[in-house]
Design an enzyme around this catalytic site. Structure first.
Site, PDB file in Angstrom:
ATOM      1  N   LYS A   1     -22.203  26.373  80.008  1.00 24.40           N
ATOM      2  CA  LYS A   1     -22.151  25.475  78.850  1.00 24.40           C
ATOM      3  C   LYS A   1     -23.387  25.698  77.978  1.00 24.40           C
ATOM      4  CE  LYS A   1     -21.528  20.532  77.768  1.00 24.40           C
ATOM      5  NZ  LYS A   1     -21.386  19.172  78.347  1.00 24.40           N
TER       6      LYS A   1
ATOM      7  N   SER B   1     -17.665  16.370  76.779  1.00 21.60           N
ATOM      8  CA  SER B   1     -18.210  17.372  75.884  1.00 21.60           C
ATOM      9  C   SER B   1     -18.084  18.803  76.408  1.00 21.60           C
ATOM     10  CB  SER B   1     -19.692  17.070  75.619  1.00 21.60           C
ATOM     11  OG  SER B   1     -20.444  17.161  76.836  1.00 21.60           O
TER      12      SER B   1
ATOM     13  N   SER C   1     -18.204  13.889  80.880  1.00 17.99           N
ATOM     14  CA  SER C   1     -18.054  15.137  80.127  1.00 17.99           C
ATOM     15  C   SER C   1     -17.647  16.346  80.943  1.00 17.99           C
ATOM     16  CB  SER C   1     -19.350  15.450  79.363  1.00 17.99           C
ATOM     17  OG  SER C   1     -19.545  14.524  78.329  1.00 17.99           O
TER      18      SER C   1
END
Length: 490
Positions: A77, A152, A176
């Site tokens: 990420k 996210s 997330s």
């Protein structure tokens, strides 16, 4: 290479025994990513040249038995620092930022020889539930390209669901990892707060943030989570507790017979009928395997979202002070004075959602409002933690839906922050209490064919029971075996 037809252990054996080379595997991975990327848009930055170079080195050196991720392509990420590789947090503020060191989790993976194929898209600074808040582009759900992948960690989830990689690192501040896992029909684990070091993670809410994996299978998740767990001298919040070998205890003998499962009645309030149907069926399946299921109450659940957004936004307003246009990151041009540097750099560098949360957090911490908002929210956080403590006196795990709905259409909720925040109603209480929790594929909606996630919540540092429960469900059901066809032809 079809990542839906293999797993981490099998791929490790194939690489070790030279049935396939790391170079071949890495090249095929990038070919697959490029084939999908125009439609899915999972990656902000690809790391092809360095990845191919590292793969060649691994082929030359060979792979040892204990190097489980050596030569394995995985994704990271883009709010996790990677030395020399652009790390943007999906923000204009850090659009050109190249870290000078690796996050601890990346360093551990590098020591195990993993191949970093690239950095995945996210909501800016991890603030969002749909990956629509990225400063660069919106990621699309591989099951239906007109829908969001969740957030996210939407880019990481989409990359795994699309078959680009076996696993991708994500971060979970209020759901997330788990929400994208649910929306994409994959496995997503948020370990206990402190189990994994946060050193080198671009901070959002420091008392909530936790690193974890999105994978296709429960066992792969257990193997990868063990690899990044453990105490870190750089992170004073990281735990010194011993890290178990979770995967070693997952086998065909793993059973849920006699397992005490609590199902909070609050977790069924306000969820869509199609989600309710799938979760009810999942619970019935576990009961048929011998689990004991009772309804319980977590009475302060309804206060979780408002308390969370006060506390997390307050921490964010403090953490994001460092982006001032002076030290690093975006700096506005043609400024007149130092105040102009601060104001214009932040105005132009931050997106709307980030600015909204900074304003909310700064207000909550301001003189005259601290006691009315921040302090009261902190007290609610303690009450939520006590709710969990009371239930765990009599039960082993807590189960319910991960999200109240399946993945929604792109653009459907982005202009309604209150509705968007309420998507996290079933996930934020876990972060408030610092508990381990994961989402696993439970089935598919009868209305739109989209995946539905089952959330399994465990006691502090009892990831083993969470993994055991998830593994039994996975091995006795078929939802995890289905793969999306890009375009939504499911």
């Amino acid at each position: 290479m079809d990542f839906y037809q293999t797993d981490l252990s099998q791929l490790h054996d194939d690489l070790k025994n030279k049935k396939i080379s790391a170079t071949e595997l890495t090249k095929e991975t990038f070919d697959h990513i490029k084939e999908n990327e125009d439609q899915v848009k999972a990656f902000i930055t690809l790391n092809e040249d360095e990845a191919m170079k590292k793969a060649a080195e691994i082929d030359q050196q060979g792979i040892n038995d204990d190097q489980l991720t050596a030569g394995i392509p995985l994704a990271v990420k883009d709010n996790i620092l990677t030395k020399g590789l652009k790390t943007t947090a999906a923000s204009k503020m850090l659009e050109k930022f190249k870290p000078v060191y690796d996050a601890t989790v990346v360093e551990k993976l590098n020591n195990n020889g993993f191949i970093n194929v690239g950095k995945t898209n996210l909501d800016e600074f991890a603030m969002g539930s749909s990956t629509e808040n990225s400063a660069f582009f919106t990621t699309h759900n591989p099951w239906d390209l007109t829908r969001v992948p969740g957030g996210s960690s939407g880019g990481s989830a989409a990359a795994v669901a699309a078959g680009d990689v076996l696993g991708a690192l994500g971060t979970d501040t209020g759901g997330s990892i788990r929400m994208p896992a649910s929306f994409n029909g994959i496995v997503g684990m948020k370990p206990t707060y402190g189990r994994v070091s946060r050193w080198g993670i671009i901070a959002f809410g420091s008392s909530f943030d936790q690193v974890g994996w999105l994978t296709r299978t429960v066992k792969d998740n257990a193997l990868l989570t063990q690899m990044i767990s453990g105490n870190d001298e750089h992170d004073m919040t990281s735990s010194r507790k011993e890290v178990p070998n979770w995967a070693a205890q997952l086998n065909d003998d793993t059973s849920v017979k006699g397992l005490r499962i609590a199902v909070p009645k609050e977790y069924f309030e306000g969820i869509n009928d199609d989600v309710h149907e799938v979760i009810k069926s999942a619970l019935a399946h576990l009961e048929s395997l011998g689990a004991v299921i009772d309804e319980v109450s977590l009475p302060h659940t309804k206060y979780g979202v408002p308390a969370y957004y006060i506390l997390a936004s307050s921490e964010a307003s403090s953490n994001l002070q460092r982006y001032d246009g002076i030290r690093y990151g975006f700096r506005a041009e043609d400024v007149k004075n130092i105040e102009d540097v601060y104001v214009r750099s932040r105005t132009e560098g931050f997106g709307e959602e980030v600015k909204r949360r900074i304003m909310l957090g700064t207000f909550s911490l301001s003189a005259g409002f601290y006691d009315a908002y921040f302090n009261k929210a902190a007290k609610v956080r303690r009450l939520i933690a006590q709710d969990f403590e009371n239930v765990f006196k009599d039960y082993d795990v807590i189960l319910g839906a991960t999200g109240a709905s399946t993945a929604f259409k792109i653009g459907a909720e982005i202009n309604d922050p209150q509705t968007m925040y309420m998507n996290d109603v079933l996930t934020v209480p876990v972060n408030m209490a610092g508990l381990p929790a994961m989402s696993i594929p439970a089935g598919f909606s009868s209305k739109n064919g989209m995946p539905v996630g089952l959330q399994i919540i465990g006691k502090p540092f009892d990831e083993q029971t969470v993994y055991n429960t998830a593994y039994v469900f996975e091995q006795t059901t078929d939802a995890h075996k289905k793969a999306p066809k890009l375009g939504g032809q499911n």
